[in-house]
Design a protein around this motif. Structure first.
Motif, PDB file in Angstrom:
ATOM      1  N   GLU A  14      -0.170   8.469   9.875  1.00 24.59           N
ATOM      2  CA  GLU A  14      -1.577   8.321  10.273  1.00 24.59           C
ATOM      3  C   GLU A  14      -2.284   7.273   9.415  1.00 24.59           C
ATOM      4  OE1 GLU A  14      -4.454   8.537  12.861  1.00 24.59           O
ATOM      5  OE2 GLU A  14      -2.576   9.616  13.089  1.00 24.59           O
ATOM      6  N   ALA A  15      -2.035   7.281   8.113  1.00 27.21           N
ATOM      7  CA  ALA A  15      -2.633   6.273   7.230  1.00 27.21           C
ATOM      8  C   ALA A  15      -2.096   4.880   7.569  1.00 27.21           C
ATOM      9  CB  ALA A  15      -2.361   6.623   5.772  1.00 27.21           C
ATOM     10  N   LEU A  16      -0.801   4.779   7.878  1.00 28.32           N
ATOM     11  CA  LEU A  16      -0.205   3.498   8.285  1.00 28.32           C
ATOM     12  C   LEU A  16      -0.855   3.010   9.576  1.00 28.32           C
ATOM     13  CD1 LEU A  16       3.358   2.247   8.243  1.00 28.32           C
ATOM     14  CD2 LEU A  16       2.224   2.393  10.433  1.00 28.32           C
ATOM     15  N   ARG A  17      -1.028   3.902  10.527  1.00 30.45           N
ATOM     16  CA  ARG A  17      -1.641   3.537  11.810  1.00 30.45           C
ATOM     17  C   ARG A  17      -3.051   2.996  11.599  1.00 30.45           C
ATOM     18  NH1 ARG A  17      -4.927   5.138  15.693  1.00 30.45           N
ATOM     19  NH2 ARG A  17      -5.615   6.982  14.585  1.00 30.45           N
ATOM     20  N   GLU A  18      -3.851   3.695  10.819  1.00 28.64           N
ATOM     21  CA  GLU A  18      -5.236   3.274  10.590  1.00 28.64           C
ATOM     22  C   GLU A  18      -5.300   1.925   9.872  1.00 28.64           C
ATOM     23  OE1 GLU A  18      -7.317   6.424   8.623  1.00 28.64           O
ATOM     24  OE2 GLU A  18      -6.911   7.842  10.246  1.00 28.64           O
ATOM     25  N   ARG A  19      -4.478   1.748   8.845  1.00 27.08           N
ATOM     26  CA  ARG A  19      -4.477   0.487   8.096  1.00 27.08           C
ATOM     27  C   ARG A  19      -3.923  -0.646   8.961  1.00 27.08           C
ATOM     28  NH1 ARG A  19      -6.097  -3.248   4.938  1.00 27.08           N
ATOM     29  NH2 ARG A  19      -4.833  -3.841   3.156  1.00 27.08           N
ATOM     30  N   ASP A  59       0.815  -1.223   0.000  1.00 25.19           N
ATOM     31  CA  ASP A  59       0.000   0.000   0.000  1.00 25.19           C
ATOM     32  C   ASP A  59       0.848   1.274   0.000  1.00 25.19           C
ATOM     33  OD1 ASP A  59      -2.226  -1.629   0.116  1.00 25.19           O
ATOM     34  OD2 ASP A  59      -2.657  -1.233   2.228  1.00 25.19           O
ATOM     35  N   ARG A  60       2.172   1.107   0.009  1.00 24.01           N
ATOM     36  CA  ARG A  60       3.120   2.227   0.027  1.00 24.01           C
ATOM     37  C   ARG A  60       2.989   3.110   1.282  1.00 24.01           C
ATOM     38  NH1 ARG A  60       5.914   2.784  -4.765  1.00 24.01           N
ATOM     39  NH2 ARG A  60       5.066   1.617  -6.498  1.00 24.01           N
ATOM     40  N   LEU A  61       2.555   2.480   2.376  1.00 25.45           N
ATOM     41  CA  LEU A  61       2.463   3.187   3.656  1.00 25.45           C
ATOM     42  C   LEU A  61       3.729   2.982   4.469  1.00 25.45           C
ATOM     43  CD1 LEU A  61      -1.243   2.382   4.501  1.00 25.45           C
ATOM     44  CD2 LEU A  61      -0.297   4.503   3.552  1.00 25.45           C
ATOM     45  N   ALA A  62       4.457   1.917   4.165  1.00 30.70           N
ATOM     46  CA  ALA A  62       5.756   1.644   4.789  1.00 30.70           C
ATOM     47  C   ALA A  62       6.758   1.353   3.686  1.00 30.70           C
ATOM     48  CB  ALA A  62       5.663   0.450   5.737  1.00 30.70           C
ATOM     49  N   ALA A  63       7.975   1.830   3.881  1.00 30.25           N
ATOM     50  CA  ALA A  63       9.044   1.548   2.926  1.00 30.25           C
ATOM     51  C   ALA A  63       9.600   0.153   3.150  1.00 30.25           C
ATOM     52  CB  ALA A  63      10.155   2.584   3.057  1.00 30.25           C
ATOM     53  N   CYS A  64       9.541  -0.310   4.403  1.00 35.85           N
ATOM     54  CA  CYS A  64      10.146  -1.581   4.772  1.00 35.85           C
ATOM     55  C   CYS A  64       9.496  -2.090   6.047  1.00 35.85           C
ATOM     56  CB  CYS A  64      11.641  -1.365   4.991  1.00 35.85           C
ATOM     57  SG  CYS A  64      12.540  -2.849   5.460  1.00 35.85           S
ATOM     58  N   GLY A  65       9.438  -3.396   6.179  1.00 33.31           N
ATOM     59  CA  GLY A  65       8.982  -4.016   7.418  1.00 33.31           C
ATOM     60  C   GLY A  65       9.925  -5.138   7.789  1.00 33.31           C
ATOM     61  N   ASN A  66      10.468  -5.096   8.993  1.00 33.29           N
ATOM     62  CA  ASN A  66      11.362  -6.140   9.488  1.00 33.29           C
ATOM     63  C   ASN A  66      10.633  -6.945  10.555  1.00 33.29           C
ATOM     64  OD1 ASN A  66      13.355  -3.427   9.362  1.00 33.29           O
ATOM     65  ND2 ASN A  66      13.948  -5.163   8.142  1.00 33.29           N
ATOM     66  N   VAL A  67      10.688  -8.267  10.436  1.00 33.60           N
ATOM     67  CA  VAL A  67      10.037  -9.156  11.390  1.00 33.60           C
ATOM     68  C   VAL A  67      11.100  -9.750  12.299  1.00 33.60           C
ATOM     69  CG1 VAL A  67       8.641 -11.238  11.679  1.00 33.60           C
ATOM     70  CG2 VAL A  67       8.197  -9.681   9.752  1.00 33.60           C
ATOM     71  N   VAL A  68      10.927  -9.554  13.601  1.00 33.66           N
ATOM     72  CA  VAL A  68      11.838 -10.097  14.600  1.00 33.66           C
ATOM     73  C   VAL A  68      11.051 -11.137  15.410  1.00 33.66           C
ATOM     74  CG1 VAL A  68      13.375  -9.577  16.530  1.00 33.66           C
ATOM     75  CG2 VAL A  68      12.997  -7.853  14.737  1.00 33.66           C
TER      76      VAL A  68
END
Length: 82
Positions: A67-72, A27-36
């Motif tokens: 804000e959009a990232l938080r809501e989604r 959704d282009r709300l985050a550039a990257c997500g790291n899972v720990v």
């Protein structure tokens, strides 16, 4: 000064963290997500101290998209209060 933000989110499993990360990146709300995987969370919930295994999702975004990232993220998350 930069408008970059790092957002930390706990999830019940690494698989759920990856699902949320993938959706937010698509959704282009985050550039990257790291899972720990394999974190231990100790917290108070509904009047009791809980001690659970969880996964940590580390998201990189901008102040403008937060804000959009938080809501989604809330809509995608299985917890009542992510």
């Amino acid at each position: 000064m930069t408008d970059a933000l790092v957002v930390l989110v706990t999830t019940p499993t690494p698989e759920r963290a990856a699902e949320i990360a993938r959706a937010l990146v698509e959704d282009r709300l985050a550039a990257c997500g790291n899972v720990v995987a394999g974190i231990r969370s100790i917290y108070r919930w509904e009047g009791k101290v809980q001690d659970d295994q969880e996964a940590l999702l580390v998201l990189e975004t901008t102040r403008e998209r937060f804000e959009a990232l938080r809501e989604r993220g809330i809509a995608l998350h299985p917890y009542q209060v992510p």
